[in-house]
Design a protein around this motif. Structure first.
Motif, mmCIF file in Angstrom:
data_model
loop_
_atom_site.group_PDB
_atom_site.id
_atom_site.type_symbol
_atom_site.label_atom_id
_atom_site.label_comp_id
_atom_site.label_asym_id
_atom_site.label_seq_id
_atom_site.Cartn_x
_atom_site.Cartn_y
_atom_site.Cartn_z
ATOM 1 N N ALA A 43 0.623 -1.173 -0.082
ATOM 2 C CA ALA A 43 -0.180 0.046 -0.073
ATOM 3 C C ALA A 43 0.991 1.157 -0.068
ATOM 4 O O ALA A 43 0.458 2.305 -0.727
ATOM 5 C CB ALA A 43 -0.839 0.124 1.142
ATOM 6 N N ASN A 44 1.916 1.149 0.737
ATOM 7 C CA ASN A 44 2.741 2.326 0.590
ATOM 8 C C ASN A 44 3.292 2.733 -0.639
ATOM 9 O O ASN A 44 3.637 3.921 -0.920
ATOM 10 C CB ASN A 44 3.881 2.260 1.928
ATOM 11 N N LYS A 45 3.920 1.671 -1.019
ATOM 12 C CA LYS A 45 4.355 1.680 -2.384
ATOM 13 C C LYS A 45 3.699 2.350 -3.356
ATOM 14 O O LYS A 45 3.965 3.102 -4.408
ATOM 15 C CB LYS A 45 4.862 0.564 -2.852
ATOM 16 N N ILE A 46 2.378 1.762 -3.481
ATOM 17 C CA ILE A 46 1.308 2.113 -4.315
ATOM 18 C C ILE A 46 0.999 3.598 -4.128
ATOM 19 O O ILE A 46 0.866 4.590 -5.090
ATOM 20 C CB ILE A 46 0.142 1.175 -4.098
ATOM 21 N N ASP A 47 0.880 4.169 -2.922
ATOM 22 C CA ASP A 47 0.586 5.500 -2.536
ATOM 23 C C ASP A 47 1.874 6.489 -3.036
ATOM 24 O O ASP A 47 1.343 7.325 -3.965
ATOM 25 C CB ASP A 47 0.358 5.624 -0.884
ATOM 26 N N GLN A 48 3.061 5.940 -3.031
ATOM 27 C CA GLN A 48 4.199 6.829 -3.488
ATOM 28 C C GLN A 48 4.160 6.971 -5.112
ATOM 29 O O GLN A 48 4.351 7.912 -5.504
ATOM 30 C CB GLN A 48 5.512 6.074 -3.102
ATOM 31 N N GLU A 49 4.017 5.711 -5.519
ATOM 32 C CA GLU A 49 4.061 5.815 -7.096
ATOM 33 C C GLU A 49 2.911 6.469 -7.703
ATOM 34 O O GLU A 49 3.145 7.109 -8.653
ATOM 35 C CB GLU A 49 3.913 4.223 -7.728
ATOM 36 N N LEU A 50 1.723 6.292 -7.041
ATOM 37 C CA LEU A 50 0.417 7.217 -7.576
ATOM 38 C C LEU A 50 0.677 8.930 -7.450
ATOM 39 O O LEU A 50 0.511 9.246 -8.327
ATOM 40 C CB LEU A 50 -0.672 6.779 -6.643
ATOM 41 N N PHE A 51 1.403 9.008 -6.318
ATOM 42 C CA PHE A 51 1.683 10.457 -6.226
ATOM 43 C C PHE A 51 2.659 11.045 -7.387
ATOM 44 O O PHE A 51 2.452 12.068 -8.050
ATOM 45 C CB PHE A 51 2.260 10.970 -5.052
ATOM 46 N N LYS A 52 3.814 10.169 -7.662
ATOM 47 C CA LYS A 52 4.575 10.595 -8.774
ATOM 48 C C LYS A 52 3.849 10.563 -10.225
ATOM 49 O O LYS A 52 4.164 11.264 -11.070
ATOM 50 C CB LYS A 52 5.599 9.549 -8.984
ATOM 51 N N MET A 53 2.952 9.381 -10.348
ATOM 52 C CA MET A 53 2.049 9.620 -11.504
ATOM 53 C C MET A 53 1.319 11.045 -11.709
ATOM 54 O O MET A 53 1.099 11.599 -12.678
ATOM 55 C CB MET A 53 1.245 8.187 -11.986
ATOM 56 N N GLU A 54 0.534 11.385 -10.494
ATOM 57 C CA GLU A 54 -0.236 12.581 -10.700
ATOM 58 C C GLU A 54 0.818 13.770 -10.885
ATOM 59 O O GLU A 54 0.192 14.613 -11.462
ATOM 60 C CB GLU A 54 -0.950 12.615 -9.180
ATOM 61 N N MET A 55 1.980 13.725 -10.401
ATOM 62 C CA MET A 55 2.788 14.984 -10.715
ATOM 63 C C MET A 55 3.286 15.063 -12.083
ATOM 64 O O MET A 55 3.404 15.956 -12.948
ATOM 65 C CB MET A 55 3.882 14.833 -9.774
#
Length: 234
Positions: A43-55
């Motif tokens: 979950a933590n990794k998914i959250d981090q990667e999603l934020f990067k994608m949003e940016m």
């Protein structure tokens, strides 16, 4: 303190997480998204990667739920190495639709403070994000009648605010902005010589967070609730 605002003629209000709940729904959707992709990553990794994608996508999609959903879909495709099921993509789209269909939950004291201040000041709504979504939320809120002008900006930089104030013939010295985001509602306003009042929300998107050093020389006031505005402005 009241004398600091005696020249204020126009008050601008942010919308999301200043007048009504917004960010909480994004956090809830992120948790559900992580559950959908739990077989691929933590979950933590998914959250981090999603934020990067949003940016990465911010300049293409802008702010708002639609861009957020597109980033989730792209992230799901990437994390699954293009093996994500149609059913999972459909469930991601449903997360976005559920967000768009959420009722508007006004924060404490919002309508009362707008009703009071609209009798003494010209009020405008200054928000950013998806135009259709913001118009929908404003209509659901039943707050439209309190505002002389409504503006949905693509971003909230000093230049955006200056252009808006020029367009509305508002002098910076006569303008006060009220909002929950230091990055979007407060610091840019201080930079153009207007007043700002910060009303923190209990959760802030990582992109909207600022380092303490960025606020040290900025002149603004922080209150815990919009209900305090009456006393601050007198």
């Amino acid at each position: 303190m009241k004398k600091d605002y005696e020249h204020i003629k126009v008050i601008g209000f942010d919308a999301d997480d200043t007048l009504w709940v917004n960010e909480t729904y994004f956090r809830d959707a992120e948790l559900e998204f992580a559950k959908l992709l739990s077989s691929y990553e933590t979950a933590n990794k998914i959250d981090q990667e999603l934020f990067k994608m949003e940016m990465k996508n911010l300049s293409l999609y802008g702010y708002g739920i639609k861009g957020f959903v597109l980033s989730m879909v792209e992230m799901a495709i990437e994390l699954s190495d293009h093996t994500i099921s149609v059913d999972t993509v459909s469930r991601i789209l449903d997360l976005g639709k559920n967000m768009l269909n959420k009722p508007v939950e006004l924060l404490d004291g919002v309508e009362d403070i707008l009703k009071t201040l609209s009798k003494t000041h010209r009020l405008i709504l200054v928000t950013k994000g998806d135009l259709l979504d913001q118009e929908r939320k404003l209509e659901k809120s039943d707050l439209t009648s309190y505002f002389h002008h409504i503006e949905v900006l693509s971003d909230k930089q000093p230049a955006n605010y200056s252009k808006l104030l020029d367009h509305l013939d508002i002098k910076p010295a006569e303008f006060l902005m009220v909002g929950n985001s230091l990055k979007s509602d407060i610091l840019p306003i201080v930079q153009i010589g207007a007043k700002a009042i910060h009303v923190p929300f209990h959760t802030t998107w990582l992109h909207e967070q600022v380092h303490e050093n960025q606020t040290k020389r900025s002149d603004y006031k922080t209150i815990s609730s919009l209900t305090e505005l009456k006393d601050v402005l007198g």
